[in-house]
Write an enzyme that holds these catalytic residues in place. Structure first.
Site, PDB file in Angstrom:
ATOM      1  N   LEU A 216       0.837  -1.211   0.000  1.00  8.89           N
ATOM      2  CA  LEU A 216       0.000   0.000   0.000  1.00  8.89           C
ATOM      3  C   LEU A 216       0.862   1.248   0.000  1.00  8.89           C
ATOM      4  O   LEU A 216       0.521   2.273  -0.568  1.00  8.89           O
ATOM      5  CB  LEU A 216      -0.869   0.032   1.261  1.00  8.89           C
ATOM      6  CG  LEU A 216      -1.972  -0.973   1.375  1.00  8.89           C
ATOM      7  CD1 LEU A 216      -2.527  -0.951   2.784  1.00  8.89           C
ATOM      8  CD2 LEU A 216      -3.064  -0.659   0.373  1.00  8.89           C
ATOM      9  N   GLY A 217       1.962   1.164   0.707  1.00  4.95           N
ATOM     10  CA  GLY A 217       2.809   2.346   0.814  1.00  4.95           C
ATOM     11  C   GLY A 217       4.204   1.915   1.178  1.00  4.95           C
ATOM     12  O   GLY A 217       4.423   0.851   1.732  1.00  4.95           O
ATOM     13  N   GLN A 218       5.155   2.755   0.830  1.00  5.66           N
ATOM     14  CA  GLN A 218       6.539   2.404   1.036  1.00  5.66           C
ATOM     15  C   GLN A 218       7.255   3.662   1.492  1.00  5.66           C
ATOM     16  O   GLN A 218       7.025   4.735   0.951  1.00  5.66           O
ATOM     17  CB  GLN A 218       7.127   1.924  -0.290  1.00  5.66           C
ATOM     18  CG  GLN A 218       8.115   0.834  -0.131  1.00  5.66           C
ATOM     19  CD  GLN A 218       8.340   0.096  -1.440  1.00  5.66           C
ATOM     20  OE1 GLN A 218       7.750   0.425  -2.465  1.00  5.66           O
ATOM     21  NE2 GLN A 218       9.202  -0.895  -1.396  1.00  5.66           N
ATOM     22  N   GLY A 219       8.068   3.541   2.487  1.00  7.61           N
ATOM     23  CA  GLY A 219       8.788   4.727   2.942  1.00  7.61           C
ATOM     24  C   GLY A 219      10.175   4.337   3.376  1.00  7.61           C
ATOM     25  O   GLY A 219      10.615   3.209   3.142  1.00  7.61           O
ATOM     26  N   GLY A 220      10.864   5.269   3.984  1.00 11.30           N
ATOM     27  CA  GLY A 220      12.203   5.006   4.456  1.00 11.30           C
ATOM     28  C   GLY A 220      12.223   3.871   5.456  1.00 11.30           C
ATOM     29  O   GLY A 220      13.198   3.134   5.557  1.00 11.30           O
TER      30      GLY A 220
ATOM     31  N   ASP B 105       4.791  13.259  16.151  1.00 12.93           N
ATOM     32  CA  ASP B 105       5.038  13.275  14.713  1.00 12.93           C
ATOM     33  C   ASP B 105       3.738  13.523  13.972  1.00 12.93           C
ATOM     34  O   ASP B 105       3.354  12.780  13.074  1.00 12.93           O
ATOM     35  CB  ASP B 105       5.699  11.965  14.275  1.00 12.93           C
ATOM     36  CG  ASP B 105       6.377  12.104  12.912  1.00 12.93           C
ATOM     37  OD1 ASP B 105       6.511  13.244  12.436  1.00 12.93           O
ATOM     38  OD2 ASP B 105       6.758  11.081  12.326  1.00 12.93           O
TER      39      ASP B 105
END
Ligand SMILES: *[C@@H]1O[C@H](CO)[C@@H](O)[C@H](O)[C@H]1NC(C)=O
Ligand SMILES: *[C@@H]1O[C@H](CO)[C@@H](O)[C@H](O)[C@H]1NC(C)=O
Ligand SMILES: *[C@@H]1O[C@H](CO)[C@@H](O)[C@H](O)[C@H]1NC(C)=O
Ligand SMILES: *[C@@H]1O[C@H](CO)[C@@H](O)[C@H](O)[C@H]1NC(C)=O
Ligand SMILES: *[C@@H]1O[C@H](CO)[C@@H](O)[C@H](O)[C@H]1NC(C)=O
Ligand SMILES: *[C@@H]1O[C@H](CO)[C@@H](O)[C@H](O)[C@H]1NC(C)=O
Ligand SMILES: *[C@@H]1O[C@H](CO)[C@@H](O)[C@H](O)[C@H]1NC(C)=O
Ligand SMILES: *[C@@H]1O[C@H](CO)[C@@H](O)[C@H](O)[C@H]1NC(C)=O
Length: 731
Positions: free
Chosen positions: A416-420, A533
Site C-alpha cells: 500500500l505504501g513504502q517509505g524510508g 510526529d
C-alpha cells in the site's frame, strides 16, 4: 526521514548553528521603543509608543499613568483606572485587569430577576480601545440563569447575545472537568468591534429555589481572556464582586482608513521607514506594521529594523525582507567536515546492518522465531495484554503463518505504501477482516523499541479518530503491526491534489476530528500521550472522510503533571516545533504547533516541506506573514470555494492556526482549547448548512452554544430550544 541526523552531527556544529540562530534576536531587542526622553518602562512592563507616560509621550488616547500600588510596585494604568499587564505591538493588543462590578446577594428568591444584583457593564466608547472578540470570552456562572448581553458597536448600533445555564445538580458538577458545559456555566463570544457591553441576568426557572440552597443563587457574567479563568473554583456560583479578570483589548489609530489618514502627514502614525499602514479589520481606524523582514516599532522614526536572516542565509540585495541561502566559506568547510563524519558513521552503520541481515537470513527456523519473540519482549507484552480485559478484546498476537497467508507471502502487489522505514501491506485475515500490516526494513534495536512503544501506547487507546491496532506479530526480527485498513489515503494525498479537492466542510471536520484525537491523547487517557510526529501524511481518511491519527512510533507517554521532559529531537521538518528544537524540552504544546502547521496546510493547500515553501522561508512564515498583512484571500487554497457564510469560519480557523503556531509554547492554546474552538466552529458551520428562515443571527448564536451545552442531555436540549423560542430578549 526522521531528523535523527541532528543527533549524529558533531555537538560543536549543533552549538554553532544554535548560536547563529539565536544571536540576531538579541540585537533587535536592544532598540528603543518609546519616544526620546520618555520612560520606556513602568514596573516590569515595557511601554512602546504610541503608548506613553507623561505629557507629549503618547498619541491621544494612549496615555498611561504609572502609579505605585498598595504593594509598592509601580503599575501602568490605562484611562487612569485600568491596570495594564502587557502591551504587544505586533499583535496590537493590550492585556489588562478588569474589576468585576456586579455583585449579588445570597438571598432566596421566588421568581424573576436575581435579587439585588448590579449588572456588569463596561464602556470604552470614545477611547481607541475595543474588546477583542476572539481571545476573550463571556463566561456566565450560575444555576438556571439567562444572561442577555447588549454589545455596543457604536452609539446607534447594538447587538444582543447571551447564553443559558442549566441547574447545578451535584452529579453534573462532579462530572464537569473544568469545561463550561452548560451545567452551572455557559459561555459565548462577543461580536467583532465592540467597545461597550452590559449584562443582564435572570433566573428562568422559578422553581429553582426548591432544589438549591441560597449560596447557589448568585449569578455572574464575566468577560475574561479565553483559557485564563479556572471555572472549577467557581462552580456552583460564588460572588466574584471586585475580583479582577484578565481581558485583551485591541486598539486602532484614529477613525479613518489608511488612505484618508495618509493624506494628512502631520497626524499619520506609521512614520518609520519600512513600515506600512493597513485598515483595521474589526474596528474603524488603522494599524501600522513593519514590512516583512523588519521588526520593531513602526510608530517611531526609524523604528522598523532589518530583520536578521536565519542562520546560513543573508538578505537578498534590493529585496527588503527576503533572505537567500548563504553559507560563509569557512562554515562551509566545517559543515563539510561534519557531514563527512556523519557520512562515515552512517556507512559504518549500514555495514553493520547488512552484516546482521545476512546473518539472520541464514537461520530462518522455529528457534529463531522463538528468539525474536523473546527479544521483542513478547512474553511481557502477552502478559500485559492478558492482564488487561479491554486490551484482550481489541488486541491479539498474530502468528507469522497467519500473516503470510493474509498477504500471500508478502506479495509485492499488495504493498500500500513504502517509505524510508519499510512497507505497509494490505492483507485479508481468515475472518475476512481487511488489515494493513506494517513491516519495517531497518534492523536496529532502537527501531524495535519504537515498535514495542507503538504497541504499548496503542493498546491503551480506544478512540474513534485514532487508527485501531488489531495486534502484532513478534516472530520476526522486527515486529509486524496489524492495523485496521483505512481505505481512502492520507490527508496529504487529498490536500495535494492526488485525490482531488477537499471541500471546506471536509477540511473543517477533519481538523476537528484530528484535534479530538490529539486532545484525547493529551488528557483523557489514563496517561498523557504525546504523539510527536503529527503531520498530514499521518492522518488517514476513510470513505466518509473520517480522520484517523496514525503512526505512534515516536510517541511518548508522560505523567500528566510532568511539565516537560528532555529528549532527543524527533519529528518531521516543516512540522517541528522550533521551541522544542532549540530547548529539547518536550511538552504537549509541540503537538499543538505541528497541528497548527496542518491547519495552515489545509488553508493554503501548500506542502510544508516543498521547495516552493522552502524558498519563501517555510509554510509557517508564508502563512503568518500573509495573515499579518491581511492577505488571507491571497494565500488561501484556490480549491476552497469561499462564500460569505464561510468567511467568518475561515477567519476564525486561520486565527486558531496562528495561535497554535506561536513561537512561545506557553502562549499556544492547549489541545483541549483547540478542540473546543473547532467544535464551536463546526456547529456554526452546520447551523449555516440548514439555516432556519426565522432565525436571527443572535438566535443562531444562542443555539450554537446551547447545542454544545446540550451534548449529552438531549431531553434538556429540546426543552431549552423551546425555551429560547418563547423567550424574547428585551430590546
Ligand atoms: C494615578 O495618579 C494620578 C496622579 O497622581 C491620579 O490622578 C490617578 O487617579 C491615579 N490612578 C490610580 C489608578 O490610582
Ligand atoms: C441589597 O440588599 C441589601 C440588604 O437587603 C440592601 O442593604 C442593599 O441596599 C441592596 N442593594 C441594592 C443595590 O439593591
Ligand atoms: C459610553 O461613554 C460615552 C462617552 O463617555 C458616552 O457618550 C456614551 O453615552 C456611553 N454609552 C453608554 C451606553 O452608556
Ligand atoms: C455604526 O455602525 C454601523 C455599522 O457598523 C454603521 O453603519 C453606522 O454608520 C455607525 N454609526 C455611527 C454613528 O458611527
Ligand atoms: C416544581 O418542583 C416540584 C418538585 O420539585 C415539581 O413537582 C413541580 O412540578 C415543579 N413545578 C414546575 C412549574 O416546574
Ligand atoms: C449550600 O451549598 C454550598 C456550596 O455547595 C455548601 O457549601 C453549603 O454547605 C450548602 N448549604 C446547605 C445548608 O446545604
Ligand atoms: C491582575 O489580576 C490578578 C488576578 O485577579 C492579580 O493576581 C494581579 O495582581 C492583578 N494585577 C494587577 C497589576 O493589578
Ligand atoms: C492634520 O492633522 C492635524 C493634527 O491632528 C490637524 O490639526 C489638521 O487640521 C489636519 N489637517 C487636515 C487637512 O485635516
Amino acid at each position: 526521514m526522521k531528523p535523527k541526523t541532528i543527533s549524529q552531527m558533531t555537538p560543536a556544529l549543533v552549538a554553532l548553528i544554535l548560536m547563529l540562530a539565536i544571536m540576531p534576536f538579541q540585537i533587535v531587542a536592544l532598540t528603543s521603543v518609546a519616544l526620546p526622553g520618555c520612560p520606556e518602562i513602568c514596573g516590569e512592563i515595557q511601554i512602546p509608543y504610541p503608548f506613553g507616560i507623561g505629557p507629549g509621550c503618547s498619541l491621544p488616547g494612549f496615555e498611561l499613568s504609572c502609579n505605585t500600588t498598595s504593594n509598592g510596585s509601580p503599575v501602568p494604568f490605562l484611562l487612569n483606572s485600568i491596570p495594564v499587564l502587557d502591551i504587544d505591538l505586533t499583535w496590537r493588543r493590550v492585556r489588562v485587569n478588569k474589576s468585576i462590578i456586579s455583585s449579588c446577594y445570597n438571598q432566596k428568591i421566588t421568581s424573576g430577576m436575581i435579587s439585588n444584583s448590579t449588572d456588569d457593564s463596561w464602556n470604552l466608547s470614545g477611547t481607541p480601545f475595543w474588546i477583542n472578540n476572539w481571545q476573550n470570552v463571556f463566561i456566565v456562572i450560575g444555576c438556571d440563569v439567562i444572561a442577555s448581553i447588549t454589545f455596543g458597536i457604536n452609539e446607534t448600533n447594538t447587538r444582543l447575545g447571551g447564553c443559558i445555564t442549566m441547574g447545578c445538580y451535584s452529579a453534573d458538577i462532579i462530572n464537569y472537568n473544568g469545561i463550561c458545559s452548560g451545567m452551572g456555566c455557559c459561555q459565548t463570544y462577543a461580536p467583532q468591534a465592540i467597545n461597550y457591553y452590559q449584562v443582564s441576568l435572570q433566573h428562568w426557572n422559578s422553581n429553582s429555589s426548591k432544589q438549591y440552597n441560597s449560596s447557589q443563587f448568585c449569578g455572574n457574567a464575566v468577560l475574561v481572556e479565553d483559557g485564563w479563568f479556572d471555572i472549577s473554583n467557581h462552580i456552583p456560583a460564588v460572588n466574584l464582586y471586585k475580583q479582577q479578570m484578565r481581558v485583551i483589548l485591541d486598539w486602532s489609530i484614529g477613525n479613518e482608513a489608511c488612505e484618508t489618514a495618509q493624506a494628512n502627514r502631520s497626524s499619520y502614525a506609521c512614520i518609520s521607514d519600512h513600515s506600512f499602514c493597513y485598515d483595521s479589520t474589526n474596528s474603524p481606524g488603522y494599524w501600522c506594521h513593519c514590512y516583512p523582514g523588519y521588526v520593531g516599532n513602526p510608530y517611531l522614526e526609524g523604528g522598523c529594523q532589518g530583520y536578521p536572516c536565519p542562520a546560513f542565509s543573508r538578505p537578498k540585495q534590493n529585496r527588503p525582507g527576503e533572505c537567500e541561502l548563504y553559507v560563509p566559506p569557512i562554515f562551509g568547510l566545517i559543515i563539510g567536515l561534519g557531514l563527512g563524519i556523519t557520512g562515515f558513521s552512517a556507512f559504518l552503520l549500514c555495514f553493520a546492518i547488512r552484516k546482521r541481515i545476512k546473518l539472520f537470513e541464514k537461520r530462518k527456523n522455529e528457534k529463531l522465531k522463538k528468539k525474536f519473540f523473546n527479544q521483542n519482549r513478547g512474553f511481557l507484552l502477552q502478559q500485559r495484554i492478558a492482564s488487561d480485559d479491554d486490551a484482550t478484546q481489541r488486541m491479539r498476537i498474530f502468528g507469522l503463518d497467519e500473516l503470510e497467508k493474509a498477504t500471500n507471502r508478502f506479495d509485492k502487489a499488495l504493498i500500500l505504501g513504502q517509505g524510508g522505514h519499510g512497507e505497509v501491506y494490505k492483507g485479508i485475515l481468515l475472518d475476512q477482516r481487511i488489515v494493513a500490516i506494517k513491516k519495517s526494513k531497518i534492523v536496529d534495536q532502537a527501531e524495535i523499541e519504537q515498535f514495542i512503544n507503538e504497541v504499548v501506547i496503542l493498546s491503551q487507546i480506544n478512540h474513534r479518530n485514532v487508527v485501531k491496532l488489531y495486534g502484532c506479530c513478534l516472530e520476526t526480527e522486527v515486529p509486524l503491526l496489524v492495523y485496521e485498513f483505512i481505505s481512502n489515503g492520507t490527508l496529504s494525498n487529498h490536500l495535494h491534489a492526488e485525490h482531488g479537492p477537499l471541500t471546506w466542510d471536509h477540511r473543517l471536520r477533519i481538523a476537528l476530528e484530528t484535534a479530538r484525537a490529539i486532545a484525547y491523547l493529551h488528557s483523557s487517557a489514563s496517561i498523557s500521550v504525546l504523539h510527536r510526529d503529527i503531520k498530514s501524511t499521518n492522518i488517514l481518511l476513510d470513505d466518509y472522510f473520517t480522520a484517523k491519527v496514525s503512526d505512534f512510533g515516536a510517541s511518548r507517554s508522560v505523567q500528566i503533571d510532568q511539565t516537560g521532559i528532555t529528549t532527543v529531537i524527533q519529528g518531521t521538518f516543516g512540522y517541528l516545533d522550533p521551541e522544542y528544537f532549540y530547548t529539547h524540552r518536550l511538552t504537549p504544546k509541540s503537538d499543538v504547533y505541528s497541528f497548527g502547521v496542518i491547519l495552515a496546510e489545509m488553508l493554503t493547500g501548500e506542502k510544508p516541506n516543498s521547495s516552493t515553501m522552502f524558498e519563501v522561508g517555510g509554510l509557517v512564515t508564508y502563512f503568518t506573514s500573509g495573515m499579518r498583512e491581511n492577505r488571507l484571500e491571497e494565500i488561501l487554497d484556490p480549491q476552497i470555494a469561499v462564500n460569505e457564510e464561510h468567511r467568518t469560519e475561515l477567519e476564525v480557523f486561520s486565527n486558531l492556526a496562528q495561535m497554535c503556531l506561536r513561537r512561545n509554547g506557553e502562549e499556544r492554546p492547549t489541545m483541549k482549547e483547540v478542540e473546543i474552538h473547532l467544535e464551536v466552529l463546526w456547529r456554526f458551520n452546520q447551523q449555516h448548512e440548514q439555516p432556519r428562515a426565522s432565525q436571527t443571527l443572535e438566535e443562531r448564536q444562542l443555539l450554537l452554544h446551547e447545542s454544545i451545552a446540550g451534548n449529552d442531555t438531549t431531553r434538556q436540549y429540546s426543552f431549552e430550544q423551546e425555551l429560547i423560542s418563547s423567550f424574547k430578549l428585551p430590546r
